[in-house]
Structures are given as C-alpha cells and as structure tokens.
Design an enzyme around this catalytic site. Sequence first.
Site, PDB file in Angstrom:
ATOM      1  CE1 TYR A 124      -3.336  -2.376   5.344  1.00 55.78           C
ATOM      2  CE2 TYR A 124      -2.737   0.126   4.861  1.00 55.78           C
ATOM      3  CZ  TYR A 124      -3.095  -1.450   4.584  1.00 55.78           C
ATOM      4  OH  TYR A 124      -3.669  -1.757   3.040  1.00 55.78           O
ATOM      5  CB  SER A 142      -0.780  -0.042   1.168  1.00 58.27           C
ATOM      6  OG  SER A 142      -1.528   1.128   1.047  1.00 58.27           O
TER       7      SER A 142
END
Length: 314
Positions: free
Chosen positions: A238, A180
Amino acid sequence: MEGGAVPKPSEKRVALVTGGNRGMGFEICRQLASSGLTVVLTARSETRGAEAARELHGFGLPDVVSHQLDVTEPTSAARLADFVRTKFGKLDVLVNNAGIMGVTMEVGDDEAAVKEMMVGKDQNEIAEWLKQRTTQSAEQAEECVRINYHGTKTVTEALLPLVQSSSSSSSGGRIVNVTSSFGLLRFFSGEELRQELSSVDTLTTQRLDELSALFLEDYRSGRLEPRGWPTDRVYAAYQVSKALVSAYARVLARDNPALRVNCVHPGYVQTEMNRNTGDLTAAEGARVSVAVALADQGGVTGAYFDRTQIASFV
C-alpha cells in the site's frame, strides 16, 4: 456518431470520479454535483454504480451519470473514454479515488464491537490494534499495486486527451490523485530510492513501472530492506503503491504544464478499508479532493496536500 461528427463540448464543467459508488468516492461525486458540475460516477459493478447515481438523483442532483469501469483493464478505460468523448466532448476534472489496502483484517463483522474497542484509544493505538490483526499475501500485494498505481495510470492515460481538451477553457483541466500519508518517502528505508522518487526532473513513467515490478519481486523474495523499500511487510504494498501514485502525479504535472495535477491525503477517513475506525467522515475526507479539484485557475500543480495544507512528499 453519424458521419464521424465531433460532439459539441458540454457547457457545464464535467468531472469523473473513480470508485464513486460508495464511501468517500460517493461523497466526492455528491459534492462536485452540488457545486454545479456534471459528474460521471464510475464503479467496477455496473449495477452498484447505477444504484449510487439514482441515490444522488434522489438528493436533487440529476446531472450524475454512471458508467462501469474496471481500473485494471485498459479496454474498460478505453470504453469509458469513448463514452465521455461522445456524450460530453471533454473532461474538466478527473479524480482518481479508487484504491484498496490489499490486506485481510481479522476483526470480525461486529461493527459495534469494533466501535467499543475504539473507546479511549487514540489513532495510533487503533492503528496498532488493526495491524496486529492484519495479514497480506503476495497475491494481495500484487493486486494492491495493480489497482492503486497501475489502475490510476491506466485510467489517466485513457482520459488524458479529454482533460487536455479542457486546459484551454477558463477553468482549465484538473487531475486529483487520492493518495495517503502512508505513501510518503520517509517510510522508505533506503536513501537511494527516496532520492530517485524525489527527482521529478528525471523520473519517467517507464521507470515507475520498473520500480513497481521490482518491488513485487523483492516482496516475494523477502528483500524489502536490502533494496530500501518500506519494511513493514503488512502495509508495504500500500505504501509503495501510493508513493508511485504521488510520483506519477508529479511526472504528469511536469509534462502537462497547462493542467493542474495534484495529490491529496484526505486524512484518516472512516471507510470499509479500515473498518470505519477513522476520525473523519467520508464527507469530511471528500471535501479536500473537491476543494483541490475546484481551486481557482492558475493554482498550484505537482503538489501534495495533507488535508488542506501543501506538504512535502518526503
């Protein structure tokens, strides 16, 4: 196998996708199978994995098989490797897609209300709306790192010998880690950490493991900023997990020059993780991983793709 016979490698290219039973993982499986590959669709739930494979069979894609996989369990990854070795004798493409945000989003279950909220808002406004309704506990942060980083590493290490066995073929072995843009090093507040994670010549998997443990220790003690981690506590786990996934791919690429190991940011894809607020469909997001996985022999390795473009890890 009788008498310890070694299976003859499959003539077709074989791909394996983690988290393949829904969303973008399901689409990656569908697109790889549509491109003529045999696909091993893995899911934590054996039942859901089998259902997803049957759905793909219904699309006229019979060369899809399912297998149970818990990416956090080395024994589960070992069983999967035994299955692939016995049935196919090799693995040409590994797509590490399984991952979680590791947060709780208090947005309710009314999908229509969420869609209504999105009207007239750009992606930054939608992201801020979600953030205001998102929390993360220390336990969720630990699970996020365990699944996203350690899970990717556990599965890759179990399957790496099979991918290496494909490296001498005309197509060559490929590993694609779905990451990501949230895991880019620009989100780290400390220059020392950015430099260390950028220094692929000296990085080791042991050091990445140490950094993952250090992050969780600092997260629990409230020391994210002094150490130089991302300071947004809601998404820090994350971000760190995806940065570690990207760094791990670069280490793999360095240590396995015969393979093609790359990272892919698929874009802001509509998934359950973001309550389907993304601006790309699962099919659109999947196309990037599939394109990198099927790129011509001799292509780039150790790279980060922001959609279709090679970009900086920083």
